[in-house]
Design a protein around this motif. Structure first.
Motif, PDB file in Angstrom:
ATOM      1  N   ASP A 112      -6.587   7.274   0.338  1.00 13.53           N
ATOM      2  CA  ASP A 112      -6.445   5.914  -0.162  1.00 13.53           C
ATOM      3  C   ASP A 112      -7.286   5.692  -1.417  1.00 13.53           C
TER       4      ASP A 112
ATOM      5  N   HIS B 259       0.825  -1.215   0.000  1.00 13.03           N
ATOM      6  CA  HIS B 259       0.000   0.000   0.000  1.00 13.03           C
ATOM      7  C   HIS B 259       0.865   1.275   0.000  1.00 13.03           C
TER       8      HIS B 259
ATOM      9  N   HIS C 148       1.347   4.635  -2.546  1.00 12.96           N
ATOM     10  CA  HIS C 148       1.405   6.092  -2.301  1.00 12.96           C
ATOM     11  C   HIS C 148       2.599   6.712  -3.032  1.00 12.96           C
TER      12      HIS C 148
ATOM     13  N   SER D 223      -0.702  10.069   6.683  1.00  6.18           N
ATOM     14  CA  SER D 223      -2.108   9.663   6.637  1.00  6.18           C
ATOM     15  C   SER D 223      -2.579   9.329   8.050  1.00  6.18           C
TER      16      SER D 223
HETATM   17 ZN    ZN Z   1      -2.792   5.120   2.710  1.00  2.00          ZN
END
Ligand code: ZN
Ligand code: KG4
Length: 359
Positions: free
Chosen positions: A311, A120, A124, A145
């Motif tokens: 996200d 993940h 980003h 985040s």
């Molecule tokens: Zn994230």
């Protein structure tokens, strides 16, 4: 653009993201072109003042396939057009990740197409490439985040170094907790940002933590406690009047910590450009301060648009497209890893295979 023409830019990939409380699906071509980007934010958590993992998993079960169908139809592509499926395998909530992985595996098996698991956070790092065709490595990235606060240097695609991270709360988590303390609804970051705009400059001064560890690290738990103690000492009748000033002082200290970390990392790496991503990248003061920092240093700065900062599956598909083009494939026994870290070594490169995958 017709699918055939778009494919010249790299593999056509369906991305699926279910690591936390956004259910997302997207279709991307290579790591530069978004064909669709569907994000459903789970609102069910607002009543609980934070993400409830079990509820997140159940919502992903309900929402993932409809999000995939919407992403495919918005992109105007058929299953036969796709070159692969990319899915977030970590870090994140394990139950939430498993829903996305199960859907991705079933689709990959049913349609007989390659599957690739994506970190993940690496997603980003790829979000910077999706809007600016000129943006290229080397670049520094601040990911800020609700779950992460990390500084990464992207020397090249697939080649990263972690320069620092939070040792306790993530920046967004601190914004959310302080916001809730001041009576704002969860997720409180954006509301606190607005409230802080009304605050006076001569409010209380809160500390910016110094972290006694190698690297450019952050700490927000001391700041959070300082705000709590200050708030508790204010008579209840006075609190409504003091809220904007407390919000402004907290935001100032949190932003100063982030800017200080970025400045030190820029100094160390000599990076010619940097980007900011994650929900906190939408913070107005942070944007102003980092824009000034970039101007002072004469370097480029990028803030992806809000839909790519928070996200989303476009960034997962982009990172997946890169890995697929590099020859990487995962098997159906691919597992979720809730505490996966960004590591260059995990990346499978096949030098002889040109970007473009099997397209
Ligand atoms: Zn994230
Ligand atoms: O990237 P994101 O959607 O991912 C998760 O962590 O799930 O970020 C959400 C976080 C929340 O903590 C939210 O309060 C924070 O980003 N946030 C902000 C702002 N907008 C969102 N924090 C500070 N200022 C903002 N304008």
């Amino acid at each position: 653009m017709p699918v055939g023409a778009a494919k010249a830019e790299g593999p056509l990939v369906l991305g699926i993201e279910t690591s936390c409380d956004e259910t997302a699906a997207a279709v991307v071509c290579g790591w530069r072109r978004i064909l669709s980007n569907v994000v459903v934010s789970q609102e069910i958590h607002a009543d609980w003042g934070g993400v409830v993992p079990e509820l997140a998993s159940r919502e992903h079960l309900r929402l993932t396939l409809p999000a995939v169908r919407r992403a495919m139809s918005k992109a105007c592509v058929g299953w036969q057009d796709l070159d692969g499926i990319a899915v977030t395998r970590g870090p994140g909530l394990v139950g939430a990740l498993l829903v996305g992985l199960s859907v991705a595996k079933a689709l990959a098996m049913g349609r007989g197409m390659p599957l690739v698991g994506v970190n993940h956070l690496e997603g980003h790092l790829f979000s910077l490439l999706l809007e600016d065709p000129e943006w290229k490595p080397p670049y520094l990235v601040l990911i800020a985040s609700g779950g992460h606060t990390e500084l990464h240097m992207v020397q090249d695609l697939g080649s990263y170094s972690l320069l620092g991270a939070t040792v306790d709360d993530a920046a967004g988590e601190a914004f959310d907790k302080v916001g809730v303390l001041l009576g704002l609804d969860y997720p409180a970051g954006v509301l606190l940002d607005e409230l802080a705009d009304e605050g006076e400059e001569n409010g209380p001064r809160f500390p910016v933590a110094k972290v006694d560890r190698p690297g450019h690290n952050f700490s927000f738990s001391g700041l959070k406690t300082a705000v709590l103690l200050h708030w508790q000492a204010i008579p209840e009748s006075e609190r409504p009047r003091q809220r904007p000033a407390v919000a402004a002082s907290f935001r100032r200290a949190a932003v100063d910590a982030l800017v200080k970390g970025v400045a030190a990392a820029l100094e160390e790496t000599g990076a010619p450009r940097f980007g900011v991503t994650g929900g906190v990248a939408n913070n107005r003061l942070l944007r102003r301060e980092l824009t000034t920092l970039a101007e002072e240093r004469g370097i480029e700065v990028a803030f992806p648009s809000p839909r790519l900062c928070t996200d989303n599956a476009a960034m997962i598909a982009a990172a997946g497209a890169y890995h697929l083009a590099s020859g990487c494939r995962d098997d159906l026994d691919l597992d979720a890893d809730p505490s996966l870290r960004v590591q260059s070594e995990t990346i499978h490169m096949k030098e002889e295979e040109p970007p473009g995958g099997r397209a």
